[in-house]
Design an enzyme around this catalytic site. Structure first.
Site, PDB file in Angstrom:
ATOM      1  N   HIS A 248      -7.313  -6.079   1.049  1.00 41.45           N
ATOM      2  CA  HIS A 248      -6.129  -5.252   1.323  1.00 41.45           C
ATOM      3  C   HIS A 248      -5.373  -5.715   2.579  1.00 41.45           C
ATOM      4  CE1 HIS A 248      -4.040  -1.568   0.174  1.00 41.45           C
ATOM      5  NE2 HIS A 248      -4.011  -1.142   1.425  1.00 41.45           N
TER       6      HIS A 248
ATOM      7  N   SER B 183       0.843  -1.198   0.000  1.00 42.83           N
ATOM      8  CA  SER B 183       0.000   0.000   0.000  1.00 42.83           C
ATOM      9  C   SER B 183       0.884   1.257   0.000  1.00 42.83           C
ATOM     10  CB  SER B 183      -0.964  -0.074   1.185  1.00 42.83           C
ATOM     11  OG  SER B 183      -1.990   0.870   1.055  1.00 42.83           O
TER      12      SER B 183
ATOM     13  N   ASP C 119     -10.100  -5.645  -3.109  1.00 40.70           N
ATOM     14  CA  ASP C 119      -9.492  -4.612  -2.261  1.00 40.70           C
ATOM     15  C   ASP C 119     -10.395  -3.374  -2.278  1.00 40.70           C
ATOM     16  OD1 ASP C 119      -7.859  -2.439  -1.393  1.00 40.70           O
ATOM     17  OD2 ASP C 119      -6.054  -3.572  -1.922  1.00 40.70           O
TER      18      ASP C 119
END
Lengths: 276, 276
Positions: free
Chosen positions: B254, B145, B221
């Site tokens: 995620h 991320s 995600d």
């Protein structure tokens, strides 16, 4: 049962479910890992009992068990370690009350209403899991520390119910160590005779089934000499002729880094028994 | 450097170190996994940059990377995600300030004194690691991320410095998404031209080295369409002829369950490059 988390993981799904427990008279959370094989066929179930202070989250986020469960096609069920919620009693200290159910059925006030983790993990939870998920009737059980104690006691008290049992750094003799003294005095009262039914070292003496005990224990575990004392189980198993595979692991401590290092071997062991 | 945690893990050691950082003008914590091979020989190093809200703990406790690092003989270094401590500024929101350094060198008050995570992770930290641990000069970098953004930017801005780069669900175009807008406006100010030096999609256009980018991205995600937008990197790489291996993973979100599912493939990829 209500699903409150769902994550793809190693080709399967790590889920967390919430349900009202009749046994514990509160809502409970439980982690359920469904391997990819569970999409197509019924799978056997490994129950994992966590240690002091844990919730259903610790094992599912830290042990890395999903990789091996996916490899072997095993469903892994990891419940919380005590009843929780409004009205559930607690007390000072991490080793009594919330997060510290010790997998017994409490007989003493104020604990006896909710703290019935033994019945929960051996009866109510398997019934739920076997109703709601694609399971076979083959069950295995494992756990860590307080949960290792819980796994050993559950297997030793229920001949025929589990195909295999293992533990990481279990409290093998709660009647002889401080954690057990404190918890059992509160949950079970002053009659120490009643404690013996919840102590693996006592239970192996007359076990009706010679289910082999697989145990990993770190030699750098801070609780080894005071709370865990695997030599007591070694002697009791030797005396009783009960099969024990106790592996002392040089350098390893009590943490999830230890569990993560050997959970693959445990799941392989259980998978072999569960397929048998 | 002061060692504050040490745990045996998969035959090696998971450690956490604390040190005074000149670059960041504060104390920093960093996870260091030493595989068993590091007992006898110098090993290459994989740097892992974590995402928003993380400390040095998230990756080392949840990703399960140690098994693969032990298999391949790779040291894994996982720093905290921002400066911390007395006098380090913070602001409202999880996506700015503490836990949200974005791996840039801030130029704006009040951030510019401490928020220099780019220099820290690309210069000061490797120098420390290569002084205190048995490392070769072979380095790889990866992250998740915000940390995937950091890894891509670190590799693209430093040709020759890393043998390989990969990312999980990276923010590929911070200049085009809300997380990046908010952070870069604070850390870098209003001149959007200066932002481009910290944006992988911008950097691939003129990259001096065609280091292949390995990226895994979950299709489930929640941040995919708003913050991550891998299609922007796909187009930029296609336009620039930059090698990209972008794998869209059906069903994955995620979380660290996603990272844990594929970290083994990433470490194998880096190990091949690091040995080369």
């Amino acid at each position: 049962m209500e699903r409150i988390e769902q994550h793809a993981c190693h080709g399967g799904r790590q889920e967390v479910w919430k349900h009202a427990s009749d046994t514990l008279a509160c809502d409970m959370r439980v982690g359920v890992y469904l391997p990819p094989q569970a999409e197509r066929a019924a799978c056997p179930v490994l129950y994992w009992l966590s240690g002091l202070t844990c919730t259903e989250q610790n094992f599912i986020t830290k042990a890395g068990a999903q990789r091996y469960a996916a490899e072997h096609g095993v469903i892994v069920v990891a419940p919380d370690t005590s009843p929780r919620g409004d009205g559930v009693p607690d007390a000072e200290g991490y080793d009594i009350g919330l997060g510290a159910g010790f997998y017994v059925n409490a007989t003493q006030a104020p604990w006896s209403t909710h703290y019935r983790m033994y019945d929960y993990v051996t009866q109510e939870l398997p019934s739920l899991i076997e109703t709601f998920f694609p399971t076979t009737q083959a069950r295995a059980i494992s756990g860590h520390s307080m949960g290792g104690h819980g796994a050993l006691v559950a297997a030793l008290r229920n001949p025929g119910r589990y195909r295999s049992v293992s533990a990481f750094a279990p409290i093998v003799a709660p009647t002889q160590v401080p954690w057990g003294h404190k918890a059992f005095a509160q949950y079970l009262g002053d009659d120490h005779e009643t404690w013996k039914a919840w102590d693996a070292v006592e239970l192996v003496r007359d076990a009706a089934e010679r289910l082999p005990l697989l145990i990993d224990q770190g030699e750098a575990d801070d609780f080894l000499a005071t709370q865990l004392r695997p030599e007591l189980l070694r002697r009791a198993c030797s005396d009783a002729g009960h099969p024990l595979h106790l592996r002392m692991r040089a350098g390893y401590d009590h943490s999830y880094y230890f569990i993560a290092s050997f959970i693959g071997e445990h799941i392989a062991h259980h998978a072999t028994a569960l397929r048998g």
